[in-house]
Scaffold this active site. Structure first.
Site, PDB file in Angstrom:
ATOM      1  N   TYR A 143      41.479  35.990  37.668  1.00  0.00           N
ATOM      2  CA  TYR A 143      42.387  35.419  38.667  1.00  0.00           C
ATOM      3  C   TYR A 143      41.541  34.783  39.753  1.00  0.00           C
ATOM      4  O   TYR A 143      40.614  35.415  40.274  1.00  0.00           O
ATOM      5  CB  TYR A 143      43.270  36.515  39.264  1.00  0.00           C
ATOM      6  CG  TYR A 143      44.236  36.042  40.328  1.00  0.00           C
ATOM      7  CD1 TYR A 143      44.038  36.370  41.669  1.00  0.00           C
ATOM      8  CD2 TYR A 143      45.347  35.261  40.008  1.00  0.00           C
ATOM      9  CE1 TYR A 143      44.923  35.953  42.655  1.00  0.00           C
ATOM     10  CE2 TYR A 143      46.239  34.839  40.996  1.00  0.00           C
ATOM     11  CZ  TYR A 143      46.022  35.177  42.312  1.00  0.00           C
ATOM     12  OH  TYR A 143      46.890  34.755  43.295  1.00  0.00           O
ATOM     13  N   ASP A 238      33.125  33.378  40.884  1.00  0.00           N
ATOM     14  CA  ASP A 238      34.175  33.724  41.844  1.00  0.00           C
ATOM     15  C   ASP A 238      33.878  35.144  42.333  1.00  0.00           C
ATOM     16  O   ASP A 238      34.175  36.114  41.653  1.00  0.00           O
ATOM     17  CB  ASP A 238      35.550  33.643  41.176  1.00  0.00           C
ATOM     18  CG  ASP A 238      36.650  34.115  42.119  1.00  0.00           C
ATOM     19  OD1 ASP A 238      37.836  34.005  41.751  1.00  0.00           O
ATOM     20  OD2 ASP A 238      36.334  34.618  43.220  1.00  0.00           O
ATOM     21  N   LYS A 266      37.976  38.152  51.085  1.00  0.00           N
ATOM     22  CA  LYS A 266      38.094  39.600  51.277  1.00  0.00           C
ATOM     23  C   LYS A 266      37.084  40.190  52.256  1.00  0.00           C
ATOM     24  O   LYS A 266      37.228  40.045  53.459  1.00  0.00           O
ATOM     25  CB  LYS A 266      38.063  40.296  49.904  1.00  0.00           C
ATOM     26  CG  LYS A 266      39.239  39.850  49.011  1.00  0.00           C
ATOM     27  CD  LYS A 266      39.232  40.522  47.671  1.00  0.00           C
ATOM     28  CE  LYS A 266      40.240  39.902  46.729  1.00  0.00           C
ATOM     29  NZ  LYS A 266      41.612  40.346  46.964  1.00  0.00           N
TER      30      LYS A 266
HETATM   31  P1  KE4 Z   1      43.395  35.124  47.998  1.00  0.00           P
HETATM   32  O1  KE4 Z   1      43.904  33.695  47.982  1.00  0.00           O
HETATM   33  O2  KE4 Z   1      44.476  36.121  47.574  1.00  0.00           O
HETATM   34  O3  KE4 Z   1      42.704  35.500  49.302  1.00  0.00           O
HETATM   35  O4  KE4 Z   1      42.213  35.220  46.905  1.00  0.00           O
HETATM   36  C1  KE4 Z   1      42.494  34.860  45.570  1.00  0.00           C
HETATM   37  C2  KE4 Z   1      41.499  35.538  44.657  1.00  0.00           C
HETATM   38  C3  KE4 Z   1      40.464  34.801  44.122  1.00  0.00           C
HETATM   39  N1  KE4 Z   1      39.535  35.366  43.320  1.00  0.00           N
HETATM   40  C4  KE4 Z   1      39.588  36.680  43.020  1.00  0.00           C
HETATM   41  C5  KE4 Z   1      38.542  37.267  42.120  1.00  0.00           C
HETATM   42  C6  KE4 Z   1      40.630  37.493  43.538  1.00  0.00           C
HETATM   43  O5  KE4 Z   1      40.675  38.811  43.218  1.00  0.00           O
HETATM   44  C7  KE4 Z   1      41.597  36.916  44.381  1.00  0.00           C
HETATM   45  C8  KE4 Z   1      42.750  37.714  44.951  1.00  0.00           C
HETATM   46  N2  KE4 Z   1      42.841  39.073  44.529  1.00  0.00           N
HETATM   47  C9  KE4 Z   1      44.163  39.626  44.467  1.00  0.00           C
HETATM   48  C10 KE4 Z   1      44.041  41.096  44.059  1.00  0.00           C
HETATM   49  N3  KE4 Z   1      43.626  41.223  42.711  1.00  0.00           N
HETATM   50  C11 KE4 Z   1      44.913  39.448  45.729  1.00  0.00           C
HETATM   51  C12 KE4 Z   1      46.100  40.357  45.926  1.00  0.00           C
HETATM   52  C13 KE4 Z   1      47.345  39.561  46.053  1.00  0.00           C
HETATM   53  O6  KE4 Z   1      47.534  38.574  45.298  1.00  0.00           O
HETATM   54  O7  KE4 Z   1      48.153  39.956  46.916  1.00  0.00           O
END
Ligand code: KE4
Length: 429
Positions: A143, A238, A266
């Site tokens: 993701y 990523d 994060k």
């Molecule tokens: P954000 O746009 O949610 O800040 O980051 C996206 C993203 C990109 N790359 C990786 C490896 C990530 O894990 C994420 C976001 N992680 C999720 C939890 N697995 C966010 C939680 C959510 O969607 O509320």
């Protein structure tokens, strides 16, 4: 029983789609009503009904030293009185960029944004602008945020909600996103051969956290690195999850693999909205206003977000022993869970690296999305709620990594292990 959380969830659904501002929070895959959190401190969350939980989400990674970490809170409070945003450059952004560059390998230039999605979306655009090629390869179950290019066989909330194709993502966009299974180097080679000179980038979670925690098999990342060198493909790590969590230099340091572009999120915001993308100078020089690959953001490098992230990163940078402390706590938890799971007789796999860990109720190793999806995730839902009733808050999905924070005490870990023992006994009786 009507609780304040259930009342709030009912109310929230009148004004927010699904009652949440991010789908994975809705407890859809584990069932039940999401808890509304009122406050948090250290390793603990408190819901609006006053219940206390040991937290293994850590806001999906950022709260690596625990909630309401005093130096971070103090820095935010002190900065806020000077206004919350200027829309003009500040010394804070320079200090933040210099600190990240001093910690992360292969980052010569870095651009701050406001989320991991923005970071990954921008990195893909930079790779396309730099190479003049259009296609990207991503891996099933990984993701990279919710930008259109990534919503193809993605992990995290998409896996949790079992959404295969997303309405609104056009065929044109989806056609430029090629996918293959994680840990399948042969499949990567075949995709590259079938799309020779068309692939701008291969983007990967170097250690995946969005199908649960899934580790690269030896040779997998090295093999992709070799392909990218030979085919002039930009290799994007990523590290939104792994960056500054697994080591000061993230997965690049831990796996000793060099990426061309790296994305962050994060931890670098310490819970404030921050993302970043950076990499080697000859690639990052295409980014506007230096180059013509346009990327922008009103709140990019926001002073409150910068002081929060800088304060946390600086502490991590100056105290690398915090990483070994956190890793030791994770191993302690893993060993304890291993014992109680073995006692229960329930088939399981525990995947762990650094302070990322996940439990899969699976008879086979979990090495990619297919094996993660084949696990008994209904059982995970029961386990999740049994643990929640015992004051342990796990991520509400089998397709998520658990995140430890360094405020966790051995007593907290022992309570977690005991709660797991009791939960498994309750479910299996
Ligand atoms: P954000 O746009 O949610 O800040 O980051 C996206 C993203 C990109 N790359 C990786 C490896 C990530 O894990 C994420 C976001 N992680 C999720 C939890 N697995 C966010 C939680 C959510 O969607 O509320």
């Amino acid at each position: 029983m009507i609780t304040k959380s259930t009342e709030l969830f009912t109310r929230a659904q009148q004004s927010i789609p699904g009652g949440v501002n991010s789908p994975v929070r809705a407890f859809k895959s584990v069932g039940g009503t999401p808890l509304f959190i009122s406050r948090a401190k250290g390793a603990y969350l408190y819901d609006v009904d006053g219940n206390k939980y040991i937290d293994y989400i850590a806001s999906w990674g950022p709260m690596i030293l625990g909630h309401a970490y005093e130096p971070v809170v103090g820095a935010i409070q002190a900065q806020a009185v000077y206004s919350t945003s200027y829309g003009a450059p500040t010394e804070l952004e320079v200090k933040m960029a210099e600190l990240i560059i001093s910690m992360a390998p292969n980052v010569d230039l870095i651009r701050m944004v406001s989320s991991g999605t923005e970071a990954c979306m921008s990195a893909i655009r930079v790779a396309r602008g730099y190479t003049g090629k259009n296609k990207i390869i991503k891996f099933e179950g990984c993701y990279h945020g919710h930008a259109d290019s990534f919503l193809v066989k993605a992990g995290s909330g998409m896996a949790t909600l079992n959404i295969q194709t997303v309405p609104g993502v056009t065929a044109g966009v989806a056609n430029d996103t090629l996918t293959c299974a994680y840990n399948n180097l042969e499949a990567v080679k075949n995709l590259v051969a079938a799309n020779r000179n068309e692939i701008a980038a291969i983007i990967i979670e170097p250690i995946a956290g969005n199908m649960g925690c899934v580790l690269p098999v030896p040779g997998f990342l090295e093999g992709i690195r070799k392909i990218c060198n030979e085919e002039k493909i930009v290799f994007i790590f990523d590290e939104v999850m792994t960056g500054f969590r697994l080591a000061p230099g993230g997965a690049q340091e831990k796996m000793a693999i060099d990426a061309d572009l790296i994305t962050y999120g994060k931890v670098i915001g310490a819970g404030m909205p921050v993302g970043a993308f950076g990499g080697k100078k000859h690639i990052m020089e295409v980014v506007a206003p230096l180059g013509n690959v346009y990327q922008a953001g009103t709140l990019s490098g926001n002073p409150i977000a910068m002081i929060a992230g800088y304060t946390l990163l600086d502490i991590l940078h100056r105290n690398p022993a915090l990483y070994s402390e956190l890793d030791e706590k994770t191993i302690y938890l893993k060993n304890g869970l291993q014992d109680v799971l073995q006692e229960s007789g329930v088939p399981f796999v525990i995947n762990q690296t650094g302070s990322m860990i996940s439990v899969h109720f699976s008879k086979i190793p979990v090495t990619d999305f297919a094996s993660a999806a084949a696990a008994d995730n209904a059982f995970f839902g029961k386990f999740f709620h049994a643990m929640l009733r015992r004051g342990v808050y796990l991520p509400p999905s089998a397709f998520e990594s658990w995140f430890l924070n360094n405020a966790l005490s051995v007593e907290d870990l022992d309570k977690t292990i005991e709660a797991a023992r009791e939960s498994l006994k309750e479910i299996c009786q």
